[in-house]
Design a protein around this motif. Structure first.
Motif, PDB file in Angstrom:
ATOM      1  N   UNK A   1       0.843  -1.166  -0.045  1.00 45.98           N
ATOM      2  CA  UNK A   1      -0.042   0.183   0.117  1.00 45.98           C
ATOM      3  C   UNK A   1       0.954   1.467  -0.290  1.00 45.98           C
ATOM      4  N   UNK A   2       0.657   2.224  -0.863  1.00 49.95           N
ATOM      5  CA  UNK A   2       1.771   3.127  -1.440  1.00 49.95           C
ATOM      6  C   UNK A   2       3.005   2.669  -1.147  1.00 49.95           C
ATOM      7  N   UNK A   3       3.235   1.741  -1.493  1.00 48.60           N
ATOM      8  CA  UNK A   3       5.467   1.363  -2.086  1.00 48.60           C
ATOM      9  C   UNK A   3       5.206   0.144  -2.466  1.00 48.60           C
ATOM     10  N   UNK A   4       6.613  -0.207  -2.726  1.00 41.60           N
ATOM     11  CA  UNK A   4       6.676  -0.942  -2.986  1.00 41.60           C
ATOM     12  C   UNK A   4       8.086  -1.627  -2.519  1.00 41.60           C
TER      13      UNK A   4
ATOM     14  N   UNK B   1      -8.751  -4.975  -8.788  1.00 45.96           N
ATOM     15  CA  UNK B   1      -8.150  -6.096  -8.163  1.00 45.96           C
ATOM     16  C   UNK B   1      -7.625  -6.121  -6.607  1.00 45.96           C
ATOM     17  N   UNK B   2      -8.006  -6.661  -5.801  1.00 50.76           N
ATOM     18  CA  UNK B   2      -7.732  -5.994  -4.295  1.00 50.76           C
ATOM     19  C   UNK B   2      -6.031  -6.929  -4.298  1.00 50.76           C
ATOM     20  N   UNK B   3      -5.517  -5.944  -3.744  1.00 50.69           N
ATOM     21  CA  UNK B   3      -4.382  -6.903  -3.290  1.00 50.69           C
ATOM     22  C   UNK B   3      -3.516  -6.667  -2.168  1.00 50.69           C
ATOM     23  N   UNK B   4      -3.649  -7.902  -1.452  1.00 47.18           N
ATOM     24  CA  UNK B   4      -2.715  -8.374  -0.367  1.00 47.18           C
ATOM     25  C   UNK B   4      -1.230  -8.315  -0.400  1.00 47.18           C
TER      26      UNK B   4
ATOM     27  N   UNK C   1      -0.810  -3.088   4.891  1.00 41.82           N
ATOM     28  CA  UNK C   1      -1.974  -3.039   5.159  1.00 41.82           C
ATOM     29  C   UNK C   1      -2.651  -3.514   3.505  1.00 41.82           C
ATOM     30  N   UNK C   2      -4.237  -3.743   3.305  1.00 42.28           N
ATOM     31  CA  UNK C   2      -4.481  -4.102   1.644  1.00 42.28           C
ATOM     32  C   UNK C   2      -4.831  -3.155   1.168  1.00 42.28           C
ATOM     33  N   UNK C   3      -4.828  -2.615  -0.111  1.00 40.69           N
ATOM     34  CA  UNK C   3      -4.602  -1.926  -0.933  1.00 40.69           C
ATOM     35  C   UNK C   3      -5.550  -2.384  -2.671  1.00 40.69           C
ATOM     36  N   UNK C   4      -5.790  -1.926  -3.060  1.00 46.30           N
ATOM     37  CA  UNK C   4      -5.822  -2.319  -5.070  1.00 46.30           C
ATOM     38  C   UNK C   4      -5.270  -1.626  -5.766  1.00 46.30           C
ATOM     39  N   UNK C   5      -5.086  -2.683  -6.471  1.00 45.32           N
ATOM     40  CA  UNK C   5      -4.494  -1.945  -8.084  1.00 45.32           C
ATOM     41  C   UNK C   5      -4.655  -0.429  -8.457  1.00 45.32           C
ATOM     42  N   UNK C   6      -5.803  -0.734  -8.711  1.00 42.86           N
ATOM     43  CA  UNK C   6      -6.273   0.949  -9.022  1.00 42.86           C
ATOM     44  C   UNK C   6      -5.843   2.345  -8.577  1.00 42.86           C
ATOM     45  N   UNK C   7      -5.953   1.885  -6.829  1.00 39.25           N
ATOM     46  CA  UNK C   7      -5.133   3.393  -5.577  1.00 39.25           C
ATOM     47  C   UNK C   7      -4.178   2.756  -5.949  1.00 39.25           C
ATOM     48  N   UNK C   8      -2.799   1.746  -6.229  1.00 39.84           N
ATOM     49  CA  UNK C   8      -1.124   2.055  -6.343  1.00 39.84           C
ATOM     50  C   UNK C   8      -0.794   2.523  -7.672  1.00 39.84           C
ATOM     51  N   UNK C   9      -2.184   2.289  -8.572  1.00 39.21           N
ATOM     52  CA  UNK C   9      -1.737   2.808 -10.006  1.00 39.21           C
ATOM     53  C   UNK C   9      -1.199   4.393 -10.393  1.00 39.21           C
TER      54      UNK C   9
END
Length: 195
Positions: A149-152, A179-182, A187-195
């Motif tokens: 979430x907000x990082x890599x 797509x949900x990202x675990x 914390x979880x996030x989504x592909x859309x939020x991270x993109x």
């Protein structure tokens, strides 16, 4: 598909227990530590397989204890040596833990696994490590330390490659925004939020 998330070990790595409620078995992703907590999350289910997103010690520390039940261990060939060599997994530096034993199966990009009644897609996403993988199950991506979430994932450890990681992120960002990202931590996030 349902899943339980358990934050384990000193680095609070996310371990996931995936299951079909109609079945008595489950898949465990990244059992980094705290075998008793993982077994509790299994709720009496047997382990059909252990999937590893990569080979760092904080994601593999309970593999040996859980595989004693006979569950096969899956990891990409690029990270397979980390299971048996504590220097490669960084365990020798941080935790002192021994070998987790050799992999039973080596993951490949694009592979589809049918385990515990679940259809699991394998995406090889190198960068954090050479063999980093993500697992896509229905509309949920288990991203390990590739995407947070907000990082890599960091690339300054042995086997890290910033260019490869950015290519892997571009590949993940091509997935559906919903797509949900675990992730492997946090914390979880989504592909859309991270993109």
């Amino acid at each position: 598909m349902r899943f339980e998330r358990i934050a384990v070990g000193e680095l609070q790595a996310n371990c996931y227990v995936l299951f079909d409620p109609q079945r008595s078995d489950a898949v465990v992703i990244d059992p980094g530590a705290e075998e008793p907590a993982i077994r509790l999350a299994l709720s009496g289910r047997s382990i059909a397989a252990i999937l590893l997103t990569h080979g760092h010690y904080d994601h593999i520390g309970a593999v040996a204890a859980l595989r004693a039940d006979g569950a096969p261990v899956y990891i990409h060939a690029g990270d397979a040596p980390m299971l048996t060599n504590p220097l490669y997994s960084l365990a020798a530096m941080f935790s002192g833990k021994d070998s987790q034993g050799e992999a039973d199966a080596l993951l490949k990009d694009g592979q589809r696994l049918s385990l515990a009644g679940l259809d699991i897609g394998v995406l090889h996403t190198p960068g954090h490590t050479k063999g980093s993988c993500c697992f896509l199950v229905e509309d949920t991506l288990f991203s390990g330390d590739t995407l947070f979430r907000f990082g890599y994932g960091r690339t300054d450890l042995p086997g890290g490659d910033e260019g490869a990681l950015f290519d892997s992120l571009k590949r993940l960002f091509a997935l559906d925004a919903a797509v949900s990202v675990q992730p492997g931590h946090g914390a979880p996030t989504t592909i859309g939020a991270e993109r």
